[in-house]
Design a protein around this motif. Structure first.
Motif, PDB file in Angstrom:
ATOM      1  N   GLY A  60     114.295   2.923 147.442  1.00  0.00           N
ATOM      2  CA  GLY A  60     114.252   4.280 146.909  1.00  0.00           C
ATOM      3  C   GLY A  60     112.926   4.576 146.232  1.00  0.00           C
ATOM      4  N   LEU A  61     112.412   3.607 145.476  1.00  0.00           N
ATOM      5  CA  LEU A  61     111.115   3.780 144.816  1.00  0.00           C
ATOM      6  C   LEU A  61     109.990   3.918 145.841  1.00  0.00           C
ATOM      7  N   ALA A  62     110.171   3.287 147.004  1.00  0.00           N
ATOM      8  CA  ALA A  62     109.151   3.360 148.056  1.00  0.00           C
ATOM      9  C   ALA A  62     109.349   4.575 148.963  1.00  0.00           C
ATOM     10  N   GLY A  63     110.329   5.408 148.650  1.00  0.00           N
ATOM     11  CA  GLY A  63     110.574   6.595 149.451  1.00  0.00           C
ATOM     12  C   GLY A  63     111.433   6.346 150.674  1.00  0.00           C
ATOM     13  N   GLY A  64     112.073   5.198 150.742  1.00  0.00           N
ATOM     14  CA  GLY A  64     112.918   4.869 151.886  1.00  0.00           C
ATOM     15  C   GLY A  64     114.387   4.850 151.517  1.00  0.00           C
ATOM     16  N   PHE A  65     115.170   4.225 152.371  1.00  0.00           N
ATOM     17  CA  PHE A  65     116.623   4.162 152.160  1.00  0.00           C
ATOM     18  C   PHE A  65     117.144   2.855 152.729  1.00  0.00           C
TER      19      PHE A  65
END
Length: 291
Positions: free
Chosen positions: A118-123
């Motif tokens: 989530g912090l890296a913009g993923g899921f």
């Protein structure tokens, strides 16, 4: 009074010597994680997928990090097993420890991956299903067994090895009604005899359980403690345990000849039929009652 399996065994505290074992587990686990990540990335490349070492390292290291955080849980479980007098109790403690370990590992691993992704913009999707959970549980059982067996063997090797720290200490002086001193490394603690509820062995250590719930883990042997406390109604009730009969409120006999002692603190510990003759209800100041 009856208590659960985990409550019947005096709680254990990690000692400083455990650091060496923990460091070894960390180094080996990180090495295995790195090798697994490299292998999976290479396998993916051979199958035509991109070489994504970063993702494979994320999956491996998040799992390993949670496992390392749970090593103290396995340490406590193994040492409670060592103190348990019966195979049934040992199996029960082992199963409970593995179940807790697996549940916490899966929850922690998934939560950490979701957070980082989530912090890296993923899921991250764990794909929750019975098959997925069983797959992780099987791996956790193997991991817990390997680490637990290593802890067991590590403790056993320390117990069998000569101890310079023990041999360097003078023979313990007899206790007096006013109490005596427990030496733990460079610190010393004064303990009153009336406050002692039980004394239990733990490898090269012995643990004193006091009425206020305090636990003192010191280096020594149960035989030495038994000699030190001789004459003060603190007697051996099991090969791994002494009990203060002045604090006993109930004695429950079992068909096997073993027995349970309940103290005025509410704790219950098991005694062996081999030492039943040492526990005479008349010696407990008239407070012990046969169940």
């Amino acid at each position: 009074m009856k208590v659960g399996i985990m409550n019947q065994i005096p709680p254990m505290r990690p000692h400083p010597a455990d650091r060496l074992f923990y460091i070894a587990v960390v180094v080996i686990s990180l090495g295995i994680g790195l090798v697994n990540a490299l292998s999976r990335a290479q396998d993916a490349l051979r199958q035509g997928a991109p070489y994504d070492l970063g993702t494979q390292l994320l999956w491996e290291m998040t799992s390993i990090l949670v496992i390392l955080l749970l090593v103290p849980l396995l340490l406590a479980g193994v040492r409670r097993m060592r103190q348990s007098p019966g195979r049934i109790r040992q199996v029960g403690i082992a199963l409970a420890t593995i179940a807790i370990f697996s549940g916490l590992h899966i929850a922690g691993m998934v939560g950490l991956r979701k957070l980082l992704m989530g912090l890296a913009g993923g899921f991250y999707d764990f794909h929750v299903s019975l098959a997925t959970v069983l797959y992780e549980v099987r791996k956790d059982i193997v991991t817990a067994f390997l680490i637990g067996s290593s802890i067991w063997l590590f403790d056993r090797s320390r117990k069998l090895a000569p101890s310079e720290a023990v041999s360097a200490l003078p023979d313990p002086a007899p206790a007096t009604p006013q109490g005596f001193w427990l030496r733990d490394g460079t610190s010393r603690v004064r303990v009153m005899l009336a406050d002692i509820v039980w004394v239990a062995s733990a490898g090269n250590y012995i643990e004193y359980g006091l009425a206020d719930g305090t636990r003192h883990l010191i280096r020594g042997t149960l035989a030495a403690a038994e000699g030190q406390l001789a004459g003060h109604n603190i007697v051996r009730i099991h090969r791994t345990r002494l009990a203060n009969l002045d604090r006993v409120t109930a004695l429950t006999a079992k068909p096997s000849g073993d027995f349970d002692l309940t103290f005025d603190t509410g704790e219950t510990v098991q005694g062996s039929r081999r030492y039943r003759s040492a526990v005479n209800p008349g010696e407990t100041a008239g407070r012990a009652a046969m169940a």
